[in-house]
Design a protein around this motif. Structure first.
Motif, PDB file in Angstrom:
ATOM      1  N   ASP A 128       0.845  -1.202   0.000  1.00 52.48           N
ATOM      2  CA  ASP A 128       0.000   0.000   0.000  1.00 52.48           C
ATOM      3  C   ASP A 128       0.885   1.259   0.000  1.00 52.48           C
ATOM      4  OD1 ASP A 128      -2.305   1.441   0.097  1.00 52.48           O
ATOM      5  OD2 ASP A 128      -2.567   1.272   2.264  1.00 52.48           O
ATOM      6  N   ASN A 129       1.901   1.260  -0.847  1.00 52.41           N
ATOM      7  CA  ASN A 129       2.912   2.310  -0.749  1.00 52.41           C
ATOM      8  C   ASN A 129       3.105   3.031  -2.092  1.00 52.41           C
ATOM      9  OD1 ASN A 129       4.899   3.728   0.692  1.00 52.41           O
ATOM     10  ND2 ASN A 129       6.516   2.365  -0.045  1.00 52.41           N
ATOM     11  N   GLU A 130       2.030   3.154  -2.865  1.00 48.99           N
ATOM     12  CA  GLU A 130       2.130   3.826  -4.175  1.00 48.99           C
ATOM     13  C   GLU A 130       1.367   5.149  -4.129  1.00 48.99           C
ATOM     14  OE1 GLU A 130       4.034   2.900  -6.657  1.00 48.99           O
ATOM     15  OE2 GLU A 130       4.644   1.092  -5.584  1.00 48.99           O
ATOM     16  N   PHE A 131       2.009   6.210  -4.578  1.00 46.11           N
ATOM     17  CA  PHE A 131       1.392   7.537  -4.554  1.00 46.11           C
ATOM     18  C   PHE A 131       1.594   8.210  -5.908  1.00 46.11           C
ATOM     19  CE2 PHE A 131       2.756   6.130  -0.452  1.00 46.11           C
ATOM     20  CZ  PHE A 131       1.513   6.031   0.161  1.00 46.11           C
ATOM     21  N   PRO A 132       0.705   7.872  -6.843  1.00 50.15           N
ATOM     22  CA  PRO A 132       0.924   8.269  -8.241  1.00 50.15           C
ATOM     23  C   PRO A 132       1.007   9.782  -8.447  1.00 50.15           C
ATOM     24  CG  PRO A 132      -1.231   7.203  -7.947  1.00 50.15           C
ATOM     25  CD  PRO A 132      -0.481   7.032  -6.665  1.00 50.15           C
ATOM     26  N   LYS A 133       0.267  10.536  -7.641  1.00 44.63           N
ATOM     27  CA  LYS A 133       0.270  11.996  -7.873  1.00 44.63           C
ATOM     28  C   LYS A 133       1.619  12.582  -7.472  1.00 44.63           C
ATOM     29  CE  LYS A 133      -4.446  12.755  -8.472  1.00 44.63           C
ATOM     30  NZ  LYS A 133      -5.653  12.382  -7.771  1.00 44.63           N
ATOM     31  N   ALA A 134       2.173  12.096  -6.358  1.00 41.44           N
ATOM     32  CA  ALA A 134       3.504  12.582  -5.950  1.00 41.44           C
ATOM     33  C   ALA A 134       4.551  12.123  -6.969  1.00 41.44           C
ATOM     34  CB  ALA A 134       3.838  12.068  -4.561  1.00 41.44           C
ATOM     35  N   ASP A 135       4.435  10.877  -7.435  1.00 38.40           N
ATOM     36  CA  ASP A 135       5.400  10.363  -8.437  1.00 38.40           C
ATOM     37  C   ASP A 135       5.377  11.229  -9.675  1.00 38.40           C
ATOM     38  OD1 ASP A 135       5.957   8.316  -6.736  1.00 38.40           O
ATOM     39  OD2 ASP A 135       4.866   6.775  -7.857  1.00 38.40           O
ATOM     40  N   ARG A 136       4.148  11.526 -10.132  1.00 42.26           N
ATOM     41  CA  ARG A 136       3.981  12.317 -11.362  1.00 42.26           C
ATOM     42  C   ARG A 136       4.568  13.722 -11.174  1.00 42.26           C
ATOM     43  NH1 ARG A 136       4.171  12.894 -16.183  1.00 42.26           N
ATOM     44  NH2 ARG A 136       2.837  14.386 -17.205  1.00 42.26           N
ATOM     45  N   LEU A 137       4.292  14.295  -9.998  1.00 43.01           N
ATOM     46  CA  LEU A 137       4.784  15.654  -9.732  1.00 43.01           C
ATOM     47  C   LEU A 137       6.312  15.696  -9.817  1.00 43.01           C
ATOM     48  CD1 LEU A 137       3.724  18.466  -8.956  1.00 43.01           C
ATOM     49  CD2 LEU A 137       4.154  17.881  -6.583  1.00 43.01           C
ATOM     50  N   LEU A 138       6.941  14.665  -9.276  1.00 45.98           N
ATOM     51  CA  LEU A 138       8.411  14.629  -9.292  1.00 45.98           C
ATOM     52  C   LEU A 138       8.957  14.620 -10.722  1.00 45.98           C
ATOM     53  CD1 LEU A 138       9.070  12.109  -6.404  1.00 45.98           C
ATOM     54  CD2 LEU A 138       9.747  14.500  -6.459  1.00 45.98           C
ATOM     55  N   GLU A 139       8.131  14.133 -11.653  1.00 47.45           N
ATOM     56  CA  GLU A 139       8.605  14.040 -13.048  1.00 47.45           C
ATOM     57  C   GLU A 139       8.444  15.333 -13.833  1.00 47.45           C
ATOM     58  OE1 GLU A 139       7.107   9.414 -13.326  1.00 47.45           O
ATOM     59  OE2 GLU A 139       6.241  10.904 -14.689  1.00 47.45           O
ATOM     60  N   VAL A 140       7.570  16.223 -13.361  1.00 46.74           N
ATOM     61  CA  VAL A 140       7.204  17.369 -14.212  1.00 46.74           C
ATOM     62  C   VAL A 140       7.436  18.738 -13.567  1.00 46.74           C
ATOM     63  CG1 VAL A 140       5.495  16.061 -15.558  1.00 46.74           C
ATOM     64  CG2 VAL A 140       4.768  17.250 -13.481  1.00 46.74           C
ATOM     65  N   THR A 141       8.173  18.736 -12.437  1.00 42.15           N
ATOM     66  CA  THR A 141       8.320  20.043 -11.769  1.00 42.15           C
ATOM     67  C   THR A 141       9.671  20.681 -12.055  1.00 42.15           C
ATOM     68  OG1 THR A 141       9.027  18.798  -9.832  1.00 42.15           O
ATOM     69  CG2 THR A 141       6.820  19.707  -9.796  1.00 42.15           C
ATOM     70  N   PHE A 142       9.631  21.990 -11.939  1.00 43.78           N
ATOM     71  CA  PHE A 142      10.842  22.816 -11.923  1.00 43.78           C
ATOM     72  C   PHE A 142      10.722  23.721 -10.712  1.00 43.78           C
ATOM     73  CE2 PHE A 142      10.437  21.722 -16.329  1.00 43.78           C
ATOM     74  CZ  PHE A 142      11.750  21.502 -16.730  1.00 43.78           C
ATOM     75  N   VAL A 143      11.859  24.065 -10.116  1.00 41.48           N
ATOM     76  CA  VAL A 143      11.801  25.090  -9.068  1.00 41.48           C
ATOM     77  C   VAL A 143      12.907  26.112  -9.268  1.00 41.48           C
ATOM     78  CG1 VAL A 143      10.787  23.518  -7.355  1.00 41.48           C
ATOM     79  CG2 VAL A 143      13.257  23.848  -7.376  1.00 41.48           C
ATOM     80  N   PHE A 144      12.586  27.324  -8.878  1.00 42.11           N
ATOM     81  CA  PHE A 144      13.598  28.383  -8.748  1.00 42.11           C
ATOM     82  C   PHE A 144      13.833  28.561  -7.257  1.00 42.11           C
ATOM     83  CE2 PHE A 144      11.238  30.354 -12.551  1.00 42.11           C
ATOM     84  CZ  PHE A 144      12.054  29.711 -13.467  1.00 42.11           C
ATOM     85  N   GLN A 145      15.079  28.773  -6.886  1.00 37.85           N
ATOM     86  CA  GLN A 145      15.355  28.979  -5.460  1.00 37.85           C
ATOM     87  C   GLN A 145      16.110  30.269  -5.274  1.00 37.85           C
ATOM     88  OE1 GLN A 145      17.713  26.005  -3.553  1.00 37.85           O
ATOM     89  NE2 GLN A 145      16.972  26.552  -1.530  1.00 37.85           N
TER      90      GLN A 145
END
Ligand SMILES: Cc1ncc(COP(=O)(O)O)c(C=O)c1O
Length: 424
Positions: free
Chosen positions: A407-424
């Motif tokens: 019970d350890n799958e979190f598709p929305k978090a996985d997907r987010l990790l693939e499509v994000t950019f950040v400015f810091q």
């Protein structure tokens, strides 16, 4: 012209240029031009930004003036400067009590232990965070139980929390991540209904407000980091905010080797009445924190204004989706600025190429948590390591650990990790 305005102008120029870079169509496509800017830099054009980014942290005369007397006094361990910094941070955040710690990780460790969370307990949190949220749970021999995120705000999705509550759930640990704020109304309501504690991980969230109340003051305890990259920093440092005096006494005692403090002194005994560790802030850390707090309000305002400006510009670019905030957010607290990209709107351009194009333009971007951490937290090696340990094998039935993995799958978090950019 003072530093503040220089910084603001520089930042505004940066964001405008970042927007220009993002407006580029796919490299290699027939329409790969940036209008007046000509070819994208990655294809041989001129970069939109060549000036260096403002340095962080910002070192001022005031910091030097504050730290030197502390160094010269020879009193370096926790004393009156730390106590003053605690009062000032509590005031700044509108909190009743504040305890300074050596860093944000130790603030979280202290909060978890002060609430009595331990073996067999479950703590609900998000897979989309920094590993320092998870270690304190594992160090207490408790189970981190993950809940998927809301892809618009990037924060834990409160609608999915109740399904994860069991008889062993002790607390919810929402993390205000990448400049966002979790839906604290819903989280607190769930916690109240199920008699759970709430520890806010506000390590990235200095000064953000939910309905005019500061992040980190909305749960039972709120933990902050003053590590060098943070919006409020003293190099390394942390703090816990709270409103329950007895609980804060426990935090204080825990962070000071279990020495008696306030109500943590059964029969007024001397010695060390509770199991504890030591993670006190030093005087010189506190002296820098004090001076950094002086400019914090103004800097936060500039950061929020710049982020709003950037959001307004980025929203105009098809295929770029800035992270969104709930309507209840009355002030943002940007540590990172995050957005998603839709590759179908960029001729299928991969994130690596998109990133290379941004960097070629002189825009400092990264892929955010995915790249810093490599994996979502639910897939981290430290969890497997804990589960393999004799301690966990003794505490938790085999079936419990096995069903955890299923019970350890979190598709929305996985997907987010693939499509994000950040400015810091
Ligand atoms: C979400 C989150 N939690 C916890 C921490 C830990 O703080 P520190 O680095 O001060 O130990 C950080 C900061 O790096 C963080 O970003």
């Amino acid at each position: 012209m003072d530093d503040k305005h220089l910084t603001r102008r520089k930042l505004l120029r940066t964001t405008a240029m970042g927007t220009a870079a993002l407006a580029m169509p796919a490299a290699g496509s027939a329409a790969a031009t940036t209008g007046s800017a000509g070819l994208p830099a990655i294809l041989g054009g001129k970069p939109v930004r060549t000036a260096p980014f403002p340095r962080w942290p910002q070192f001022r005369d005031a910091d030097e003036k504050a730290v030197l007397p502390v160094l010269r006094s020879g009193v370096w361990s926790r004393a009156k400067t730390v106590a003053e910094a605690e009062k000032r941070f509590a005031r700044l955040m509108g909190a009743k009590y504040c305890l300074a710690t050596s860093n944000g990780t130790s603030a979280l460790i202290t909060a978890v232990r002060a609430l009595g969370i331990g073996a067999g307990d479950e703590v609900i949190t998000t897979p989309y965070t920094f590993v320092a949220t998870i270690h304190p749970i594992l160090l207490a021999n408790a189970l981190p139980v993950f809940v998927d995120i809301d892809p618009e705000t990037w924060q834990i999705d409160p609608a999915k929390i109740e399904a994860k509550i069991t008889g062993n759930t002790a607390a919810i640990l929402p993390v205000h991540i990448i400049g966002g704020i979790c839906d604290m109304d819903r989280i607190n309501a769930i916690a109240k209904k199920h008699n759970l504690k709430v520890i806010e991980d506000a390590c990235e969230a200095h000064g953000g407000e939910w309905k005019n109340k500061k992040e980190g003051t909305l749960g039972d305890l709120g933990c902050f980091s003053f590590q060098t990259g943070k919006s409020l920093t003293c190099g390394e440092g942390g703090a816990i905010l709270g409103h329950d005096e007895k609980l804060m006494d426990r935090c204080h005692s825990f962070h000071n080797l279990g020495r008696p403090h306030g109500s943590v002194a059964p029969r007024n005994q001397e010695g060390h009445p509770i199991v504890a560790t030591k993670c006190r802030m030093a005087e010189y850390q506190a002296s820098i924190l004090m001076t950094q707090m002086e400019s914090f309000e103004e800097e936060s305002k500039v950061r929020s204004e710049n982020a709003a400006y950037l959001t307004a510009k980025l929203k105009q670019i098809p295929g770029i989706v800035p992270r969104a905030d709930h309507a209840e957010v009355t002030r943002t607290a940007f540590y990172y600025y995050g957005f998603r990209y839709k590759k179908e709107r960029f001729d299928g351009l991969t994130r690596a190429k998109f990133m290379a194009a941004l960097r070629a333009e002189g825009v400092r971007a990264s892929s955010g948590l995915g790249v810093i951490e490599g994996k979502p937290m639910n897939k981290e090696g430290c969890i497997e390591d804990a589960f393999r340990s004799r301690t966990y094998q003794r505490i938790y039935p085999k079936e419990k650990l096995a069903s955890y993995q299923v019970d350890n799958e979190f598709p929305k978090a996985d997907r987010l990790l693939e499509v994000t950019f950040v400015f810091q």
